[in-house]
Design a protein around this motif. Structure first.
Motif, PDB file in Angstrom:
ATOM      1  N   SER A 185      61.899  13.499   9.793  1.00 40.39           N
ATOM      2  CA  SER A 185      62.202  12.338  10.626  1.00 40.39           C
ATOM      3  C   SER A 185      61.533  11.100  10.037  1.00 40.39           C
ATOM      4  O   SER A 185      60.656  11.204   9.183  1.00 40.39           O
ATOM      5  CB  SER A 185      61.775  12.554  12.076  1.00 40.39           C
TER       6      SER A 185
ATOM      7  N   ILE B 180      60.419   6.686  10.704  1.00 38.53           N
ATOM      8  CA  ILE B 180      60.193   5.562  11.630  1.00 38.53           C
ATOM      9  C   ILE B 180      59.965   4.297  10.817  1.00 38.53           C
ATOM     10  O   ILE B 180      59.348   4.329   9.751  1.00 38.53           O
ATOM     11  CB  ILE B 180      59.003   5.851  12.591  1.00 38.53           C
ATOM     12  N   GLN B 181      60.471   3.180  11.333  1.00 35.51           N
ATOM     13  CA  GLN B 181      60.347   1.909  10.614  1.00 35.51           C
ATOM     14  C   GLN B 181      58.993   1.245  10.885  1.00 35.51           C
ATOM     15  O   GLN B 181      58.546   1.219  12.036  1.00 35.51           O
ATOM     16  CB  GLN B 181      61.418   0.942  11.092  1.00 35.51           C
TER      17      GLN B 181
ATOM     18  N   GLY C 175      58.307   4.062  23.816  1.00 31.13           N
ATOM     19  CA  GLY C 175      59.617   4.700  23.575  1.00 31.13           C
ATOM     20  C   GLY C 175      59.591   5.538  22.301  1.00 31.13           C
ATOM     21  O   GLY C 175      60.061   6.677  22.289  1.00 31.13           O
TER      22      GLY C 175
ATOM     23  N   ALA D 104      60.319  10.348  20.136  1.00 33.15           N
ATOM     24  CA  ALA D 104      60.295  11.010  18.837  1.00 33.15           C
ATOM     25  C   ALA D 104      58.913  11.526  18.431  1.00 33.15           C
ATOM     26  O   ALA D 104      58.739  12.711  18.141  1.00 33.15           O
ATOM     27  CB  ALA D 104      60.818  10.045  17.767  1.00 33.15           C
TER      28      ALA D 104
ATOM     29  N   TYR E 243      72.559   0.809   5.879  1.00 34.40           N
ATOM     30  CA  TYR E 243      71.347   1.398   6.480  1.00 34.40           C
ATOM     31  C   TYR E 243      71.544   2.872   6.887  1.00 34.40           C
ATOM     32  O   TYR E 243      70.744   3.733   6.522  1.00 34.40           O
ATOM     33  CB  TYR E 243      70.974   0.507   7.681  1.00 34.40           C
TER      34      TYR E 243
ATOM     35  N   ASP F 212      67.737  10.149   3.527  1.00 30.02           N
ATOM     36  CA  ASP F 212      66.380  10.556   3.941  1.00 30.02           C
ATOM     37  C   ASP F 212      66.397  11.996   4.432  1.00 30.02           C
ATOM     38  O   ASP F 212      65.507  12.784   4.125  1.00 30.02           O
ATOM     39  CB  ASP F 212      65.882   9.712   5.133  1.00 30.02           C
TER      40      ASP F 212
ATOM     41  N   PRO G 220      64.121  15.328  14.767  1.00 25.55           N
ATOM     42  CA  PRO G 220      63.727  14.852  16.095  1.00 25.55           C
ATOM     43  C   PRO G 220      63.818  13.323  16.192  1.00 25.55           C
ATOM     44  O   PRO G 220      63.136  12.611  15.466  1.00 25.55           O
ATOM     45  CB  PRO G 220      62.276  15.323  16.233  1.00 25.55           C
TER      46      PRO G 220
ATOM     47  N   GLN H 213      69.636   7.249  17.976  1.00 26.86           N
ATOM     48  CA  GLN H 213      69.938   7.677  16.607  1.00 26.86           C
ATOM     49  C   GLN H 213      71.066   8.714  16.545  1.00 26.86           C
ATOM     50  O   GLN H 213      71.409   9.201  15.472  1.00 26.86           O
ATOM     51  CB  GLN H 213      68.686   8.257  15.933  1.00 26.86           C
TER      52      GLN H 213
ATOM     53  N   LYS I 215      65.652   8.193  26.116  1.00 19.25           N
ATOM     54  CA  LYS I 215      65.826   6.738  26.136  1.00 19.25           C
ATOM     55  C   LYS I 215      64.888   6.137  27.186  1.00 19.25           C
ATOM     56  O   LYS I 215      65.180   6.143  28.375  1.00 19.25           O
ATOM     57  CB  LYS I 215      67.282   6.372  26.448  1.00 19.25           C
TER      58      LYS I 215
ATOM     59  N   LYS J 171      61.469  -2.888  19.879  1.00 16.77           N
ATOM     60  CA  LYS J 171      60.614  -3.882  19.226  1.00 16.77           C
ATOM     61  C   LYS J 171      61.211  -5.284  19.296  1.00 16.77           C
ATOM     62  O   LYS J 171      60.511  -6.276  19.275  1.00 16.77           O
ATOM     63  CB  LYS J 171      60.410  -3.501  17.758  1.00 16.77           C
TER      64      LYS J 171
HETATM   65  P1  TYM Z   1      63.042   3.429  14.826  1.00 15.41           P
HETATM   66  O1  TYM Z   1      61.985   3.074  13.828  1.00 15.41           O
HETATM   67  O2  TYM Z   1      63.751   2.330  15.522  1.00 15.41           O
HETATM   68  O3  TYM Z   1      62.435   4.368  15.938  1.00 15.41           O
HETATM   69  C1  TYM Z   1      61.670   5.540  15.641  1.00 15.41           C
HETATM   70  C2  TYM Z   1      62.010   6.651  16.623  1.00 15.41           C
HETATM   71  O4  TYM Z   1      61.773   6.233  17.967  1.00 15.41           O
HETATM   72  C3  TYM Z   1      62.920   6.493  18.771  1.00 15.41           C
HETATM   73  N1  TYM Z   1      63.013   5.457  19.822  1.00 15.41           N
HETATM   74  C4  TYM Z   1      63.115   5.714  21.131  1.00 15.41           C
HETATM   75  N2  TYM Z   1      63.166   6.864  21.832  1.00 15.41           N
HETATM   76  C5  TYM Z   1      63.260   6.777  23.170  1.00 15.41           C
HETATM   77  N3  TYM Z   1      63.300   5.598  23.849  1.00 15.41           N
HETATM   78  C6  TYM Z   1      63.253   4.413  23.188  1.00 15.41           C
HETATM   79  N4  TYM Z   1      63.281   3.265  23.874  1.00 15.41           N
HETATM   80  C7  TYM Z   1      63.157   4.438  21.761  1.00 15.41           C
HETATM   81  N5  TYM Z   1      63.099   3.468  20.818  1.00 15.41           N
HETATM   82  C8  TYM Z   1      63.003   4.106  19.636  1.00 15.41           C
HETATM   83  C9  TYM Z   1      64.096   6.404  17.794  1.00 15.41           C
HETATM   84  O5  TYM Z   1      65.210   7.110  18.299  1.00 15.41           O
HETATM   85  C10 TYM Z   1      63.505   7.048  16.562  1.00 15.41           C
HETATM   86  O6  TYM Z   1      63.616   8.453  16.626  1.00 15.41           O
HETATM   87  N6  TYM Z   1      66.885   4.626  11.896  1.00 15.41           N
HETATM   88  C11 TYM Z   1      65.621   5.092  12.412  1.00 15.41           C
HETATM   89  C12 TYM Z   1      64.605   5.382  11.331  1.00 15.41           C
HETATM   90  C13 TYM Z   1      65.010   6.406  10.328  1.00 15.41           C
HETATM   91  C14 TYM Z   1      65.138   7.806  10.556  1.00 15.41           C
HETATM   92  C15 TYM Z   1      65.483   8.340   9.274  1.00 15.41           C
HETATM   93  C16 TYM Z   1      65.039   8.624  11.670  1.00 15.41           C
HETATM   94  C17 TYM Z   1      65.248   6.165   9.021  1.00 15.41           C
HETATM   95  N7  TYM Z   1      65.524   7.330   8.395  1.00 15.41           N
HETATM   96  C18 TYM Z   1      65.695   9.715   9.126  1.00 15.41           C
HETATM   97  C19 TYM Z   1      65.255   9.987  11.500  1.00 15.41           C
HETATM   98  C20 TYM Z   1      65.597  10.522  10.240  1.00 15.41           C
HETATM   99  C21 TYM Z   1      65.040   4.000  13.286  1.00 15.41           C
HETATM  100  O7  TYM Z   1      65.330   2.847  13.133  1.00 15.41           O
HETATM  101  O8  TYM Z   1      64.086   4.425  14.149  1.00 15.41           O
END
Ligand code: TYM
Length: 339
Positions: free
Chosen positions: A3, A5-6, A15, A20, A125, A132, A152, A157, A192, A205
Motif C-alpha cells: 500500500s 500514501i502521499q 481518515g 488505511a 496517476y 506500485d 489495504p 481508492q 470513509k 487534506k
Molecule cells: P492518500 O495519500 O490520499 O491516502 C492514503 C490512504 O488513506 C485513505 N484515506 C481515507 N480513508 C478513510 N477515510 C478518509 N477520509 C480517507 N482519506 C484517505 C486512502 O484511501 C488511502 O488508502 N492514490 C493513493 C496513494 C497510492 C496508493 C498506491 C495506495 C499510491 N500508490 C498503491 C495503495 C496502493 C492516495 O492518494 O492515497
C-alpha cells in the motif's frame, strides 16, 4: 501486500489512519508487506521541493511511530525504487485514454486545478499506482494470477484498484501470465471518514477548512476543540443514521473504530445523555490514541540518520522484489535482455 500514501501534508489525518494505516500495522503480522511513501504521486500537482523532502521524512516517521516495524515490513520511498516509473510507463501503454479519463479522482482534481494546472502526470496517476501495486506480485510469472496480493486502502481508492485489476488481466492476456490480480482490502465501518464540519464530504487534506480535519500530529488542545465543535444535527439522540444524522454517524464510526466497541453498544451507552458527554469521551479517545504516536514521531525525526538508514534498507529490499518482477515484465514485453 502493498500500500502507499502521499506525503502531501505535514501530518496524516484521522481518515488516513482509520481507513488505511491501522490495517498496515495489523497486516504485517500475517502478510509479507511493502509500504511506500509515494513521492512521485505527490508531484502530480504543483509542489515545493523543500516541503516534499520534509514531508516524506515526516510520513516515514509517522508510519514507524504507528507501529510499522522495519524488521518485518519493507518501508520505502517510491522515488528510491526506479522500477515504479519504468513499470508505470509500460502499463500506460496498455491504458486507454478514455479509461484513464473516467477516473473520478482525476475528474475532481483536474476540476480543482483548472486546465493550466492539470498535468499529464495527474492524468496518468492511477497507472503509476497500478505499477506500485503490481511490482510486488508474489512470485511473478506463471501461476502469479492465482496468488494473493492485498491492498489495504480507503473507499476512495476503489476505482483505482479496479483499474489495476483490469491492467493486470490485460497484461497477462496479452503477454502471458505475469501479475497477481490484486484485491482491495477496505475496512468495514472506517472506509470513509468524513469532514467534521461538512459530514457528507470525505475528510481530506484539501478540505476547505482545517477545522474539519483531525491531524495525527496535532496537539491535544485543538484536537479536543475540533471534536467538541464537530457539526451535528439539532437533535440530542446519539444514533447511527447516515441520511439524517451524518455528523453523529461519522463520530460514531470513529468512536467504534478507535475503541473496538460496536455501534449499537455505543448508542445504548449514550442513550439519553446528549451529544456533550459523547463528544467529550470521543475527544479523550482520539487524544489517547494519537499522543504516543505524536511523541514517537518527534523522537524519530530527531535522529534523521537512523531514519535515512531505515529507508535506504527498505529501498534496497523493495528493489530486489521489484527487479524480480521487472525481469519477467521486460522479457514478456519483448525488450532485449540486459546483462
Ligand atoms: P492518500 O495519500 O490520499 O491516502 C492514503 C490512504 O488513506 C485513505 N484515506 C481515507 N480513508 C478513510 N477515510 C478518509 N477520509 C480517507 N482519506 C484517505 C486512502 O484511501 C488511502 O488508502 N492514490 C493513493 C496513494 C497510492 C496508493 C498506491 C495506495 C499510491 N500508490 C498503491 C495503495 C496502493 C492516495 O492518494 O492515497
Amino acid at each position: 501486500m502493498l500500500s502507499g500514501i502521499q506525503p502531501t501534508a505535514d501530518s496524516f489525518h484521522l481518515g488516513n489512519y482509520l481507513g488505511a494505516l491501522r490495517q498496515w500495522v495489523a497486516m504485517q503480522e500475517t502478510h509479507q508487506t511493502f509500504y511506500c511513501v509515494v513521492d512521485l504521486h505527490a508531484i502530480t500537482v504543483r509542489h515545493d521541493p523543500a516541503a516534499l523532502r520534509r514531508r516524506t521524512k515526516i510520513a516515514a516517521a509517522q508510519l514507524l511511530a504507528m507501529g510499522v516495524d522495519p524488521e518485518r515490513a519493507t518501508l520505502f520511498v517510491q522515488s528510491q525504487v526506479p522500477e515504479h516509473a519504468e513499470l508505470g510507463w509500460i502499463l500506460g501503454c496498455l491504458t486507454g485514454f478514455g479509461e484513464a479519463g473516467r477516473m473520478t479522482q482525476f475528474k475532481d482534481k483536474s476540476a480543482k486545478q483548472g486546465t493550466a494546472g492539470t498535468t499529464v502526470g495527474l492524468f496518468t496517476y492511477p497507472v503509476l499506482q497500478a505499477a506500485d501495486i503490481l511490482l510486488y506480485t508474489p512470485g511473478p510469472g506463471e501461476g502469479a494470477a492465482g496468488r494473493v496480493l492485498r491492498v489495504p486502502v480507503g473507499e476512495d481508492q476503489r476505482q483505482h484498484l479496479e483499474l489495476t485489476r483490469t491492467l493486470a488481466q490485460r497484461f497477462n492476456q496479452r503477454f502471458g501470465e505475469t501479475f497477481a490480480i490484486p484485491e482491495a482490502y477496505i475496512p468495514e465501518g472506517a472506509a470513509k471518514i468524513t469532514d467534521l464540519q461538512e459530514p457528507t464530504a470525505k475528510m481530506s487534506k484539501s478540505a476547505s477548512s482545517p477545522q474539519g480535519i483531525i491531524d495525527v500530529l496535532e496537539e491535544p488542545g485543538p484536537m479536543r476543540k475540533k471534536i467538541m465543535r464537530a457539526v451535528t444535527d439539532t437533535g440530542t439522540e446519539v444514533r447511527y443514521d447516515e441520511e439524517n444524522k451524518a455528523g453523529i454517524t461519522n463520530l460514531l464510526r470513529i468512536y467504534s473504530a478507535l475503541s473496538g466497541t460496536a455501534v449499537p453498544e455505543l448508542e445504548q451507552r449514550y442513550a439519553g445523555s446528549g451529544y456533550g458527554q459523547f463528544k467529550k469521551d470521543l475527544a479523550q479517545l482520539v487524544v489517547d490514541t494519537f499522543t504516543p504516536i505524536r511523541e514517537r514521531t518527534h523522537k524519530l525525526l530527531a535522529d534523521e540518520d537512523r531514519l535515512d538508514r531505515i529507508l535506504a534498507d527498505g529501498a534496497a529490499r523493495a528493489r530486489e522484489a521489484a527487479e524480480r518482477t521487472m525481469e519477467v515484465v521486460r522479457d514478456r514485453v519483448g525488450f532485449v535482455g540486459r546483462d
